[in-house]
Scaffold this motif. Structure first.
Motif, PDB file in Angstrom:
ATOM      1  N   SER A 183     130.578  38.878  18.279  1.00 34.49           N
ATOM      2  CA  SER A 183     130.564  40.285  17.872  1.00 34.49           C
ATOM      3  C   SER A 183     129.262  40.625  17.163  1.00 34.49           C
ATOM      4  O   SER A 183     128.623  39.758  16.552  1.00 34.49           O
ATOM      5  CB  SER A 183     131.725  40.574  16.924  1.00 34.49           C
ATOM      6  OG  SER A 183     132.978  40.347  17.543  1.00 34.49           O
ATOM      7  N   TYR A 235     133.606  56.537  25.875  1.00 35.33           N
ATOM      8  CA  TYR A 235     133.093  55.215  26.198  1.00 35.33           C
ATOM      9  C   TYR A 235     132.850  55.086  27.697  1.00 35.33           C
ATOM     10  O   TYR A 235     133.559  55.684  28.504  1.00 35.33           O
ATOM     11  CB  TYR A 235     134.078  54.124  25.777  1.00 35.33           C
ATOM     12  CG  TYR A 235     134.348  54.073  24.305  1.00 35.33           C
ATOM     13  CD1 TYR A 235     135.430  54.751  23.749  1.00 35.33           C
ATOM     14  CD2 TYR A 235     133.508  53.358  23.455  1.00 35.33           C
ATOM     15  CE1 TYR A 235     135.671  54.712  22.389  1.00 35.33           C
ATOM     16  CE2 TYR A 235     133.744  53.312  22.091  1.00 35.33           C
ATOM     17  CZ  TYR A 235     134.822  54.001  21.569  1.00 35.33           C
ATOM     18  OH  TYR A 235     135.061  53.961  20.213  1.00 35.33           O
ATOM     19  N   VAL A 281     132.534  49.153  28.643  1.00 27.92           N
ATOM     20  CA  VAL A 281     132.692  48.713  27.249  1.00 27.92           C
ATOM     21  C   VAL A 281     134.031  49.134  26.644  1.00 27.92           C
ATOM     22  O   VAL A 281     134.359  48.702  25.531  1.00 27.92           O
ATOM     23  CB  VAL A 281     131.547  49.222  26.355  1.00 27.92           C
ATOM     24  CG1 VAL A 281     130.197  48.868  26.947  1.00 27.92           C
ATOM     25  CG2 VAL A 281     131.651  50.718  26.099  1.00 27.92           C
ATOM     26  N   PHE A 311     134.198  47.838  22.645  1.00 27.43           N
ATOM     27  CA  PHE A 311     133.271  48.475  21.697  1.00 27.43           C
ATOM     28  C   PHE A 311     133.985  49.636  21.008  1.00 27.43           C
ATOM     29  O   PHE A 311     134.837  50.308  21.612  1.00 27.43           O
ATOM     30  CB  PHE A 311     132.045  49.030  22.416  1.00 27.43           C
ATOM     31  CG  PHE A 311     131.097  47.994  22.965  1.00 27.43           C
ATOM     32  CD1 PHE A 311     131.436  46.647  23.041  1.00 27.43           C
ATOM     33  CD2 PHE A 311     129.845  48.376  23.416  1.00 27.43           C
ATOM     34  CE1 PHE A 311     130.566  45.703  23.545  1.00 27.43           C
ATOM     35  CE2 PHE A 311     128.949  47.452  23.927  1.00 27.43           C
ATOM     36  CZ  PHE A 311     129.320  46.112  23.993  1.00 27.43           C
ATOM     37  N   LEU A 350     128.241  51.057  15.949  1.00 28.65           N
ATOM     38  CA  LEU A 350     128.801  50.587  17.213  1.00 28.65           C
ATOM     39  C   LEU A 350     129.258  49.152  16.996  1.00 28.65           C
ATOM     40  O   LEU A 350     128.432  48.241  16.882  1.00 28.65           O
ATOM     41  CB  LEU A 350     127.782  50.657  18.345  1.00 28.65           C
ATOM     42  CG  LEU A 350     128.329  50.306  19.728  1.00 28.65           C
ATOM     43  CD1 LEU A 350     129.318  51.374  20.200  1.00 28.65           C
ATOM     44  CD2 LEU A 350     127.205  50.139  20.747  1.00 28.65           C
ATOM     45  N   MET A 365     130.724  45.952  18.383  1.00 24.68           N
ATOM     46  CA  MET A 365     130.775  45.346  19.715  1.00 24.68           C
ATOM     47  C   MET A 365     131.480  43.998  19.615  1.00 24.68           C
ATOM     48  O   MET A 365     130.991  43.085  18.942  1.00 24.68           O
ATOM     49  CB  MET A 365     129.355  45.163  20.262  1.00 24.68           C
ATOM     50  CG  MET A 365     128.548  46.457  20.252  1.00 24.68           C
ATOM     51  SD  MET A 365     126.935  46.289  21.049  1.00 24.68           S
ATOM     52  CE  MET A 365     126.140  45.143  19.915  1.00 24.68           C
ATOM     53  N   ASP A 408     126.088  42.420  28.573  1.00 27.02           N
ATOM     54  CA  ASP A 408     125.844  43.417  27.524  1.00 27.02           C
ATOM     55  C   ASP A 408     124.425  43.307  26.967  1.00 27.02           C
ATOM     56  O   ASP A 408     124.015  44.135  26.146  1.00 27.02           O
ATOM     57  CB  ASP A 408     126.836  43.240  26.368  1.00 27.02           C
ATOM     58  CG  ASP A 408     128.267  43.543  26.770  1.00 27.02           C
ATOM     59  OD1 ASP A 408     129.172  42.784  26.363  1.00 27.02           O
ATOM     60  OD2 ASP A 408     128.487  44.543  27.491  1.00 27.02           O
TER      61      ASP A 408
END
Length: 124
Positions: free
Chosen positions: A17, A59, A63, A67, A80, A82, A89
């Motif tokens: 992440s 979105y 994602v 996300f 953001l 993730m 990505d």
């Protein structure tokens, strides 16, 4: 005039992440914010968008579910988050500001200001 400064990019392993931040200065409170990305050798693509006033978030299919875009109006900052990152990505991530809340979230031309970008690299 609006200035946008992204931070939080870096190198992460697949499944990991990262949280990107975009600090905005100037008159943005009546508008909207978006995140876009440009993978190596590819065109820029939409990632996520949000209005400063709240409401729905938007979105891309690639994602969605991984996300999350959010905002902190007091700090004039958009995030953001993730999760479950994949090698695909990998990209330079840009935040963008639209001076209106009536815009097409995924249309880059609807945004008026752009940040300098931050690199996200996901290793397999």
């Amino acid at each position: 005039q609006v200035q946008l400064v992204e931070s939080g990019g870096g190198l992460v392993q697949a499944g990991g992440s990262l949280r990107l931040s975009c600090a905005a200065s100037g008159r943005t409170d009546s508008g909207s914010m978006g995140w876009f990305r440009q993978p190596p050798g590819k065109e820029r693509e939409f990632v996520a968008a949000i209005r400063w006033s709240g409401g729905p978030t938007y979105y891309s299919d690639s994602v969605k579910g991984r996300f999350t875009i959010s905002r902190d109006n007091a700090k004039n900052t958009v995030y953001l988050q993730m999760n479950s990152l994949k090698p695909e990505d990998t990209a330079v991530y840009y935040c963008a500001a639209a001076l209106t809340a009536t815009w097409s979230p995924s249309r880059g031309h609807d945004y008026d200001y752009w940040g300098q970008g931050t690199q996200v690299t996901v290793s397999s």
